[in-house]
Each structure stands twice: as C-alpha cells, then as structure tokens.
Write a protein that holds these residues in place. Structure first.
Motif, PDB file in Angstrom:
ATOM      1  N   SER A 186       0.817  -1.216   0.000  1.00 38.34           N
ATOM      2  CA  SER A 186       0.000   0.000   0.000  1.00 38.34           C
ATOM      3  C   SER A 186       0.847   1.261   0.000  1.00 38.34           C
ATOM      4  O   SER A 186       0.337   2.346  -0.235  1.00 38.34           O
ATOM      5  N   ALA A 187       2.147   1.121   0.279  1.00 39.81           N
ATOM      6  CA  ALA A 187       2.957   2.326   0.461  1.00 39.81           C
ATOM      7  C   ALA A 187       3.448   2.856  -0.877  1.00 39.81           C
ATOM      8  O   ALA A 187       3.639   2.096  -1.817  1.00 39.81           O
ATOM      9  N   PRO A 188       3.649   4.162  -0.950  1.00 43.75           N
ATOM     10  CA  PRO A 188       4.169   4.720  -2.191  1.00 43.75           C
ATOM     11  C   PRO A 188       5.650   4.379  -2.357  1.00 43.75           C
ATOM     12  O   PRO A 188       6.341   4.133  -1.375  1.00 43.75           O
ATOM     13  N   ARG A 231       8.282   6.707   3.785  1.00 45.12           N
ATOM     14  CA  ARG A 231       7.096   5.879   3.927  1.00 45.12           C
ATOM     15  C   ARG A 231       6.475   6.047   5.301  1.00 45.12           C
ATOM     16  O   ARG A 231       5.273   5.936   5.482  1.00 45.12           O
ATOM     17  N   LEU A 253       1.532  14.447   4.351  1.00 39.90           N
ATOM     18  CA  LEU A 253       1.468  13.041   3.934  1.00 39.90           C
ATOM     19  C   LEU A 253       0.576  12.210   4.841  1.00 39.90           C
ATOM     20  O   LEU A 253       0.461  11.017   4.648  1.00 39.90           O
ATOM     21  N   ASP A 307      -1.249   7.149   6.600  1.00 33.23           N
ATOM     22  CA  ASP A 307      -0.757   7.919   5.462  1.00 33.23           C
ATOM     23  C   ASP A 307      -1.915   8.216   4.505  1.00 33.23           C
ATOM     24  O   ASP A 307      -3.060   7.834   4.736  1.00 33.23           O
ATOM     25  N   ASN A 318      -3.071   7.242   1.912  1.00 29.12           N
ATOM     26  CA  ASN A 318      -3.881   6.194   1.287  1.00 29.12           C
ATOM     27  C   ASN A 318      -5.139   5.855   2.082  1.00 29.12           C
ATOM     28  O   ASN A 318      -5.974   5.102   1.614  1.00 29.12           O
TER      29      ASN A 318
END
Lengths: 643, 211
Positions: free
Chosen positions: A390-392, A399, B70, B85, B87
């Motif tokens: 899910s992390a960029p 992160r 973020l 985060d 997302n």
C-alpha cells in the motif's frame, strides 16, 4: 503347465542289490551282499590258468597274436597281482621273459620286412644343417630388412607417444581455460551470445544509471606456439575490454590558490601507484578491475559535469573538456579533473612531470568515489523489494512520514537531495577552512611566545564539521592561568567560537578575522593572568576591565586593564594590555616614600601620608623574567614588604 | 511539532469575516510576523452504518492538515484516533458499506500562515458548504512540547494581537496528566479544530438536521 493337472513324478534310486526273485504278492527278495572271502573266491574262479600254454603254441601267427597277448596278459596280471601274489612266486621272472619274447618277436618281424626290401629301406642320416650353406650377401640383405622393420616399429611407437603427450597438453590447457572461466564466472557477470562469451563490468546491477554498456569479451588464448617457451604469466583466458575503458584513470581534485595561503592539503598518494601484481590474482582480474575503475571515474565525472551545468550559483561552474572549475571562496579555485591515461608509454612520460607535491585532495577524491557508491545504493534501495503493497515508492523513511505525521520541515529534510558537486564543494570548503585555521593558529603560536597557544584537534570529524580546542596559557603558570579556553567549530562557511563562559562568536572564512580574534584573546589573557596571580599572591584586585574605554584606540579589539593593590595597601600595580599597543605597567608608590613630591601646606597631618602617591611606569622590557606572568610575580614579590 | 492552541475569534462588530481576517493579518504584520504561505485543514464526516438499532451511530471524522501533508487523521467521536498515510482516503472508499460519507458536512479552514520567531500563527476562515462560518486562529509554540511549560507564554503572545478574546488552556491539554512528560502531538491540534468545527456547526444553523 498351468492348465493341466499336476503330474507327480517320483524318483527312486536304482537298486544296488541284485533281485533274487519277485514274489507273487510283489515283494522282492534281494541277494545278500557277498562277504570279502566270497568275493575273492568269485574273482579267483574267473582266472584261466591254462591260457598261457595255449599262446606259446600259436607263437608264429604274427600281429593279431600280439594283440591277444597284451589283452590276456592284462587280465591275467590283474588277477595275479590282486588276488594271488603269494600263489605266484615266479611272477616277475615270467613277466620279464614274456616282454623279452615280445621284443624279440618285433625285432624278428622288422628284420624280415627290411630283408625283403619291399616296404622299407635303410639309409644313413646326414649330420650337417643345410642353413650353413646360404650365401653371405643374402644374409646381409635379410639382416638389413629385419632391422628396417624394427626401426619402423620403434618410430611408430615414438610418434604415438608424442601425439599423446601433445594431446595431453592440449587437454590440460583446455581444462585450465575452463577452470579460469569458472573463476571468472564467480567474480564477474558473464553471458553467452552466439559463440562469444560476453561479460558485464558496469555498475548497473549495483544501481548505476550510467549509460555506458561496459561489456567485455572473454577470449580463449590456447593456441600458443609449442616450440617457444611458455611465458611465466601465461594464462589461457584473456579478456578484451572496450577501447575507451583501457588504461588507468583517476579523478583529481585540487585547489589552486592565488596566494600561497595554505600548504599541502594532500596527505598520501592513493593513485598512480603502479599496480602490483599480487600473487594469486590473474591478469584478467587486474585488467577488469582497472577497466571498472575507469568506468566509475567516467561516471563520476559525467555526473559532476551534468550537475555543474544545471546548478545555478553566484559564480558559475566552468566545465572545460575534462575539467570542472569552481570557486568556493574568493581567490580559491577548486578543480576536479578526470585523468585518463592509456597505455604504458604515456604513463611513463607523464609521471616524471609531476613528482612535485601537487595539491591533490585525496580525501575528496576518495569521498567522491564513496558518494557515487552511496548514490548507487540509494538508487537500488528505492526500487528494491520487499515493499509494503500500500505504500508509495520512495525512500523508506518517507514511507513512515504519513503514519508518524511528519510535518513539512521534517519531510523536506528527508527529501533534500544534494548533488554530488554541491557536496564535494562543501567538503572542499570545509577542508580548506580547516587547514587554513590550523595554519593560522600554528603561525600565531610560532610567532608569539609569551602567552602560549595550544590547539587540540579532535580526531574524529564530520565531513562538514570539525572542532579544535584552543588554550591560551602562560608557561609555568598553566594551573592558575586557564581563563581562556576556546572551542572552535569549523564549519563549511564559517567558524563558530564558543567561549568558556558560553559566549558564541561567529567568524567568517576570512583568515584575518580569526587572527585578530585570537590576538585580542591573548592580550586579555595577560590581564586575566595578573588577576589570577594577584589572588595567589594575596594582592587585592581594585579594578578589572576587559574592555577599557580610555586611552589610545586599538585597531584590533579593545585593551583590557587591571589594578591590584599590595596586601597592606601601600603599593598598587596597574596593568593595561592591548592587542596592538602591548602592555604598560605602572606602579603607584605610597606618598610617604616619595621624596620628589613637594610638601604641601594643606596636608600636614600624618594620616595623609597614607594617601597614594603618583604612578611610575615600569620599564617592562628590562624587567627580569622569562615571561609576562613571571615578571609580574617578581614585581609583586618586590613590592610586598617582608614580614 | 510544538504546543498548539486553536481558538475562535469573533467577527468584529459591523465588519465582515474577511475584513476581520484582514485586520488580524495587519496586526500580525505590525508585530513583525512574516507570512509563510498558506494552510488548509479539512474535515469529512462519516457515520457508521449497520449498527445495532437503538444506539446512536457514532461519527468518524477524517481530517487532513497541510502541516502534515502526507498524513491523514481519523478521529472517532470522543473515542480513539489514528494517524495514517494519505492512502487512508482510498481505504475509506472501500469501507463504504461500514462508513457512509455525510455529504455536505465537509468543513474546511483555509488561510495564511505566519511565522513570528518561534511562533507559528495560522489565521483561517472556516467554511462549511461554501459559506464562511467563522474565524480560527492557531498559535503554535514550536520549541516546546509540554503544554504546561509554555502556556503562559503563548497566552501572553496571543493577547498581543487578539486582545481580550484569548481562550483558556485547551481542554485537551487540561486532560493530560500533570507532572508527567506528555508531549502534545498533531492529534491534539486536530481535536481542537474538530471541537471548533462542531461548535461553529451547531452555533450557526440550529434548525437544520445536524447529526
């Protein structure tokens, strides 16, 4: 077999005994076996003794008679020997006689045949061999022929042996090539393209983005002339590297300056040392390592020159051919150049040109290599798995920025990415500033003897910061005069001075600033020392000032002054010390000791004699003592009355 | 991240919201504060569906703060909170069956960001469905994380440009155990913003169907 019923076959041993009769009911009655004597009697019955006389009668009958003789004799003998040795005492005589008779009969027959000359003739037999009579020429020829065949055989054998030896060698070489290839394979990336073996010496797998393909070819070097002696360093495997990676290369970082400001910045020559062939390393390995080094140097230089063009700075960086020129400080030029030499001859030609201690910044050259590798690693680690789904993509710390609620400042500190050139310029600035500071302190320490300067450099430094502790002391009085302790933190652009009492002074990169500061500190130290000494000697401090507002104006800093009085208060010493004007020491005498002072009408009373008198300057340079504080101690001692 | 205090500033008599904000900006600039860009805090409301009937459904607030660009914060009404985060917004879409977005409940606070030495001041207008409802002032004292140690300083500083409308110690800090080291974090800031938003929401339209 499987279909039919099983047939039982019984096997019975044959009967040893003779069957006498079979009864009606089927029982067989056996003849009982003969006893020993019965058996003997039975055998004896079979001997015919009359036969011998019969044969004598028919003696002249010839050959058939002869056969009968032998047969009958055999039978007879068997019987005689076995069964009746005692019964026949003349047996041997009889036998001899009989054999003699036989021979006589044969002889008679032969003689009769020969006499008739019909079937047989008797001829004399010759003794000499027929071979002795062959001619000598023929003998020679035959000998020659046989020798030739023998020689041919030997030659053939020799040829075979030779062949097998060469084949063996060929095989061994082949095997060597394969083992070498295996060793090469364990250290370098190889792949097979068509009938060629290609290798990769680029740093791409380590994260490099340099577009150079960096391929080399593996060559089999087995067809060597057998007649010539095989050289010592012969290797069946050879590598062919691209022509632009041949030779040796290094990045040279140097500082050029208009004035001979700093001495040699470099320490040791890391490069250009002839590559020593270490035992156990193959030639191809050295060759490949050199080529890889060239590739890395090229990559570093390409990166630096790209940044030099992109970065906007006050004084633009200049990229000329294989040199990048930058100006970190006024009057100072940092040049980074790529030195690539191909071939041995060129190397030899260039090396005598620069035996002089050139100002290489080896530390920076090393750091450049290290930073490039760090950059590679960063490239690699940002892409590499494992990675949370899910992390960029990006830096690992970045992160965490979301879940840990990093604010703007923290995120920007994570994201800041300085280029290679910026970093190296910063490092160069720091190195330059550090060496200049060291030089300033050293020159001051050697020039000025009285207050001594000690500099303690820290061994462990950051690339952008290092620190030095400066102590100003007087010789012999280190214990009582340690008021001035300075911590100099040398950064990239400036020097921060942290005083012992916590004051922070920021100096620029200008050398003069530091020098002036240290000079003013030294002059202050003398006055501080007098103050400390007064305490030890039992004198009283009347006044003390670090920055005197009176008197001549100093060009550097301010003069400082102290006034101390003797324990009984009769004398007092005033000291004024300026960084430029030097020290001035005055002593005040009590009024009573002063003869020159005119008697006043007003102050007649004795109590007025305790008033202080005028000041007199001490001729300080003629004062005895090896340094200022010692002189001061002597002066104080002289002015203290004996108890 | 230092200690933050969020308060509401009443609109001056006879002035519009924008005019009041301008007055505040002017005061800050006179004080010597330097403008450093802008800021934005927004809050979306979700209510949990599929609850046991009879119990009032709990509200979930998902908030963003431009100071932590973020991150995404989720606060349960009077309950736990989490920091995730960015997302997290996508995740909320997936959880549609459990949490329904209350459209029209989106609150935003936008304005300018000023720096005055160690203080960070954010003056913003709170808008709810494109109508300005009030003015918020956030003051952050960056060097300190213990509210008790710097509250008086912050208060004094706020008095210098807010005058009499200085709030008391925010309730989030008052609830913190005293004497222990309990640093403030961005959750505290967002809780204060949430309180402010809820206050403004109830204050303005008492008749409408606010859940």
């Amino acid at each position: 077999m499987s279909g039919g019923p099983a047939v039982r076959v019984s096997i019975e041993s044959s009967c040893e005994k003779q069957v006498q009769e079979v009864a009606l009911d089927g029982t067989e009655t056996y003849v009982p076996p003969l006893s020993m004597s019965q058996n003997l009697a039975k055998l004896a019955q079979r001997i015919d003794f009359s036969q011998g006389s019969d044969s004598e009668e028919e003696g002249a009958e010839g050959e058939p008679r002869d056969r009968e003789w032998g047969k009958q004799e055999g039978e007879e003998e068997e019987g005689t020997v076995k069964f009746q040795p005692s019964l026949w005492p003349w047996d041997s005589v009889r036998n001899n006689l009989r054999s003699a008779l036989t021979e006589m009969c044969v002889l008679y027959d032969v003689l009769s045949v020969v006499k008739e000359k019909k079937y047989m003739a008797l001829d004399p037999v010759s003794q000499d061999p027929t071979a002795g009579k062959t001619p000598q020429v023929f003998q020679l020829i035959s000998k020659k022929k046989s020798l030739a065949t023998a020689a041919q055989l030997l030659l053939k054998g020799a040829e075979k042996l030779n062949k097998s030896v060469t084949e063996n060698q060929e095989n061994r070489r082949q095997r060597d090539f394969n083992s070498e290839l295996l060793r090469l394979r364990s250290q370098w990336k190889l792949r097979k393209v068509g009938d060629k073996i290609l290798g990769d010496l680029s740093y791409r797998s380590a994260g490099s983005l340099f577009p150079h393909h960096g391929t080399f070819e593996v060559i089999k070097n087995t067809d060597i002339d057998l007649d010539k002696k095989i050289p010592e360093d012969y290797c069946p495997l050879d590598v062919q590297i691209p022509s632009d990676l041949e030779g040796s290369a290094y990045i040279k970082v140097s500082i050029q300056k208009q004035s001979p400001d700093i001495g040699d910045l470099g320490t040791v020559n890391l490069f250009r040392r002839p590559l020593k062939n270490k035992a156990g390393t193959q030639q191809w390995h050295l060759k490949l390592e050199a080529a890889q080094n060239v590739l890395l140097c090229k990559e570093i230089f390409a990166q630096l020159s790209r940044e030099a063009v992109q970065i906007k700075s006050q004084i633009p960086h200049i990229v000329v051919k294989n040199q990048i020129i930058s100006q970190p400080f006024p009057g100072l030029q940092l040049s980074i150049s790529l030195c690539h030499s191909t071939g041995e001859k060129k190397n030899q030609r260039t090396s005598p040109e620069k035996p002089s201690p050139d100002n290489h910044l080896y530390v920076l050259e090393h750091n450049l290599h290290q930073m490039m590798r760090e950059f590679h690693k960063q490239q690699l680690s940002s892409v590499v798995m494992p990675h949370p789904a899910s992390a960029p993509f990006g830096h690992k710390r970045l992160r965490l920025a979301g879940p840990l609620a990093y604010d703007k400042a923290e995120i920007s500190s994570l994201q800041q990415s300085e280029g290679l050139l910026e970093k190296i310029i910063k490092q160069a600035k720091h190195i330059f500033l550090r060496s200049r500071t060291a030089r300033t302190i050293d020159s001051l320490a050697s020039r000025i003897e009285d207050p001594q300067i000690q500099a303690h450099w820290s061994n462990i430094n950051d690339v952008y910061e290092s620190s030095v502790k400066v102590l100003i002391t007087s010789q012999g009085y280190e214990q009582i005069c340690k008021s001035i302790q300075l911590q100099l933190n040398i950064g990239v652009e400036q020097i921060r001075v942290v005083h012992r009492d916590g004051r922070v002074i920021t100096l620029s990169h200008q050398e003069q600033e530091l020098q002036d500061f240290l000079l003013s500190q030294m002059s202050q130290h003398q006055v501080h020392a007098v103050q400390q000494l007064a305490k030890v000697m039992g004198w009283h401090v009347l006044s003390f000032s670090n920055h005197v507002g009176l008197g001549p104006v100093e060009s550097i800093g301010n003069a400082s002054a102290v006034t101390v009085a003797s324990p009984n208060g009769e004398y007092s010493i005033s000291v004024r010390n300026g960084p430029e004007s030097g020290c001035k020491v005055l002593v005040q005498f009590p009024r009573s000791q002063n003869k020159e002072l005119p008697k006043s009408d007003v102050i007649q009373d004795t109590k007025w004699s305790h008033l202080r008198g005028p000041y007199k300057e001490v001729n300080w340079s003629r004062m005895e003592g090896r340094n200022f504080v010692y002189k001061m101690e002597l002066l104080m001692a002289a002015l203290t009355p004996c108890p | 991240m230092g200690v933050t205090c969020v308060c509401q500033v009443p609109v001056a008599e006879g002035k519009s919201v924008q005019q009041t904000v301008d007055i505040l900006h002017k005061k800050l600039e006179q004080l010597g504060a330097v403008k450093q860009g802008s800021f934005c805090v927004d809050c979306e409301t979700y209510h949990a569906t599929g609850n046991v009937s009879g119990q009032p459904s709990k509200l979930l607030y998902v908030m963003h703060n431009s100071e932590t660009p973020l991150s995404c914060l989720a606060l349960f009404e009077g309950g736990p909170s989490l920091i995730a985060d960015a997302n997290f917004d996508v995740l909320m879409v997936k959880l549609k069956s459990h949490f329904q977005n209350a459209k029209g409940h989106k609150v935003e606070c936008r304005g300018s960001r000023y720096r005055y030495y160690d203080f960070l001041i954010k003056v913003g207008t709170v808008t709810m469905s494109s109508s300005a409802r009030g003015i918020s002032v956030e003051v952050e004292y960056c060097p300190c994380v213990v509210p008790g140690d710097c509250w008086n300083l912050t208060k004094e500083f706020m008095q210098s440009f807010l005058g009499s409308s200085v709030p008391d110690l925010p309730s989030v800090f008052a609830a913190k155990p005293e004497g222990l080291f309990a640093p403030s974090d961005c959750i505290d800031t967002m809780t204060q913003y949430l309180e402010l938003f809820n206050k403004l929401r109830k204050l303005q339209i008492p008749g409408s169907n606010v859940r």
